[in-house]
Design a protein around this motif. Sequence first.
Motif, PDB file in Angstrom:
ATOM      1  N   THR A 126      15.201 -10.502 -40.768  1.00 34.92           N
ATOM      2  CA  THR A 126      16.284 -10.677 -39.800  1.00 34.92           C
ATOM      3  C   THR A 126      17.638 -10.510 -40.476  1.00 34.92           C
ATOM      4  O   THR A 126      18.652 -10.337 -39.790  1.00 34.92           O
ATOM      5  CB  THR A 126      16.211 -12.055 -39.127  1.00 34.92           C
ATOM      6  OG1 THR A 126      16.321 -13.089 -40.115  1.00 34.92           O
ATOM      7  CG2 THR A 126      14.896 -12.217 -38.365  1.00 34.92           C
ATOM      8  N   THR A 128      18.287  -7.998 -42.311  1.00 32.41           N
ATOM      9  CA  THR A 128      18.385  -6.561 -42.579  1.00 32.41           C
ATOM     10  C   THR A 128      18.342  -5.796 -41.259  1.00 32.41           C
ATOM     11  O   THR A 128      18.159  -6.372 -40.184  1.00 32.41           O
ATOM     12  CB  THR A 128      17.234  -6.068 -43.470  1.00 32.41           C
ATOM     13  OG1 THR A 128      16.030  -5.993 -42.686  1.00 32.41           O
ATOM     14  CG2 THR A 128      17.015  -6.997 -44.657  1.00 32.41           C
ATOM     15  N   ASN A 129      18.443  -4.492 -41.371  1.00 34.82           N
ATOM     16  CA  ASN A 129      18.370  -3.639 -40.185  1.00 34.82           C
ATOM     17  C   ASN A 129      16.990  -3.013 -40.026  1.00 34.82           C
ATOM     18  O   ASN A 129      16.834  -2.009 -39.342  1.00 34.82           O
ATOM     19  CB  ASN A 129      19.438  -2.534 -40.262  1.00 34.82           C
ATOM     20  CG  ASN A 129      19.355  -1.736 -41.563  1.00 34.82           C
ATOM     21  OD1 ASN A 129      18.351  -1.791 -42.280  1.00 34.82           O
ATOM     22  ND2 ASN A 129      20.403  -0.996 -41.879  1.00 34.82           N
ATOM     23  N   LEU A 130      15.969  -3.606 -40.643  1.00 36.16           N
ATOM     24  CA  LEU A 130      14.622  -3.056 -40.607  1.00 36.16           C
ATOM     25  C   LEU A 130      13.677  -4.044 -39.932  1.00 36.16           C
ATOM     26  O   LEU A 130      13.726  -5.248 -40.205  1.00 36.16           O
ATOM     27  CB  LEU A 130      14.136  -2.742 -42.022  1.00 36.16           C
ATOM     28  CG  LEU A 130      12.766  -2.081 -42.182  1.00 36.16           C
ATOM     29  CD1 LEU A 130      12.769  -1.162 -43.398  1.00 36.16           C
ATOM     30  CD2 LEU A 130      11.654  -3.128 -42.351  1.00 36.16           C
ATOM     31  N   ASN A 131      12.801  -3.540 -39.079  1.00 42.29           N
ATOM     32  CA  ASN A 131      11.749  -4.331 -38.452  1.00 42.29           C
ATOM     33  C   ASN A 131      10.415  -3.950 -39.084  1.00 42.29           C
ATOM     34  O   ASN A 131       9.859  -2.896 -38.776  1.00 42.29           O
ATOM     35  CB  ASN A 131      11.706  -4.089 -36.946  1.00 42.29           C
ATOM     36  CG  ASN A 131      10.541  -4.820 -36.278  1.00 42.29           C
ATOM     37  OD1 ASN A 131       9.884  -5.656 -36.898  1.00 42.29           O
ATOM     38  ND2 ASN A 131      10.279  -4.489 -35.029  1.00 42.29           N
ATOM     39  N   ASN A 150      19.108 -10.755 -49.260  1.00 40.02           N
ATOM     40  CA  ASN A 150      20.040 -10.775 -48.136  1.00 40.02           C
ATOM     41  C   ASN A 150      19.917 -12.065 -47.327  1.00 40.02           C
ATOM     42  O   ASN A 150      20.925 -12.633 -46.898  1.00 40.02           O
ATOM     43  CB  ASN A 150      19.809  -9.563 -47.229  1.00 40.02           C
ATOM     44  CG  ASN A 150      20.629  -8.361 -47.639  1.00 40.02           C
ATOM     45  OD1 ASN A 150      21.843  -8.434 -47.778  1.00 40.02           O
ATOM     46  ND2 ASN A 150      19.956  -7.236 -47.847  1.00 40.02           N
ATOM     47  N   GLY A 173      22.854  -5.956 -45.555  1.00 42.06           N
ATOM     48  CA  GLY A 173      22.233  -5.620 -44.282  1.00 42.06           C
ATOM     49  C   GLY A 173      21.091  -4.636 -44.390  1.00 42.06           C
ATOM     50  O   GLY A 173      20.591  -4.149 -43.387  1.00 42.06           O
ATOM     51  N   SER A 174      20.654  -4.350 -45.596  1.00 41.20           N
ATOM     52  CA  SER A 174      19.632  -3.319 -45.814  1.00 41.20           C
ATOM     53  C   SER A 174      18.402  -3.911 -46.494  1.00 41.20           C
ATOM     54  O   SER A 174      18.507  -4.826 -47.314  1.00 41.20           O
ATOM     55  CB  SER A 174      20.203  -2.198 -46.681  1.00 41.20           C
ATOM     56  OG  SER A 174      19.179  -1.289 -47.047  1.00 41.20           O
TER      57      SER A 174
END
Length: 281
Positions: A126, A128-131, A150, A173-174
């Motif tokens: 959550t 990061t920008n990855l699911n 992160n 955020g990555s």
Amino acid sequence: MVTRRAFGLYTASLALPCMAQTPSAIKLTEDPFPPLPPDLTTANSEPDFFSTELGQTALGKLDPGKERRDFARAIMDAAPWDCRPIDVAYYFRNLGLGKTQFGEEGRPYARGWPRIYNPLVIELFTATNLNPLAPEFDGDATAWCAAFVNYCIARAVSKTGKIGATELAKGTGSASSGSFRCYGKEVKGREPREGEIGVWVLDGTLNKCKFGKGLVGFYAGPNEDTTKPYFICGGNQGGDILKGTQTRNDGVFLKAMPVRFLAVKKPERYKRLLSFRTDYL
């Protein structure tokens, strides 16, 4: 499964702002791997899903069920806030050692699982920008060292224990370890200090500040063994990295790290220490 005693911890796991731990409060030694949940121990005979050769298979994607998701949420809610990012990392390290209020039942949540996904590891993403539950990724077999760092940053800067856009903006955020290559400032002219971030890069992927494969974690202190001089507290760590040994034992713990280690056997490729990062908040 989650026991009745553990279930009772759901409402008793209120986190408070933490007092920063001193280096002397952390024993600098490699930790044992957290165990698997008892009903998953038979999966040890199955093919591996964490590899220093960067190979992954689509394991760890089945739903663990509401009880385990709720228990993971209680563990996350009890993490410290308004502190140093490494103090959040130490909390998850202590979870794997059975040294939190969740005791032995919390230990398996500090590592990746086979067959079903560890909901705590998924929750780290959550930040990061990855699911990792998306079809193109591998559940909690998706590399999560950057997600862990992160999340620790976002939780640490929170003044209420809640994580929102302001807190998330403090990290990269990555989910890529390469996103930390130019994060903050590079440590120059001295040894790293506790809480600074170490960044390793895979041969052939270093392109200034571009994203790429590697490893990232928090520096915890020096090691007397000069072949592995840095103790790192991070997530998705595991295996005999000097020999390039495969292992399913990936988790959150202190690990002694070398300046470089074998990452791909054929042809040989190494992950090498790029820098330690400071002044990142």
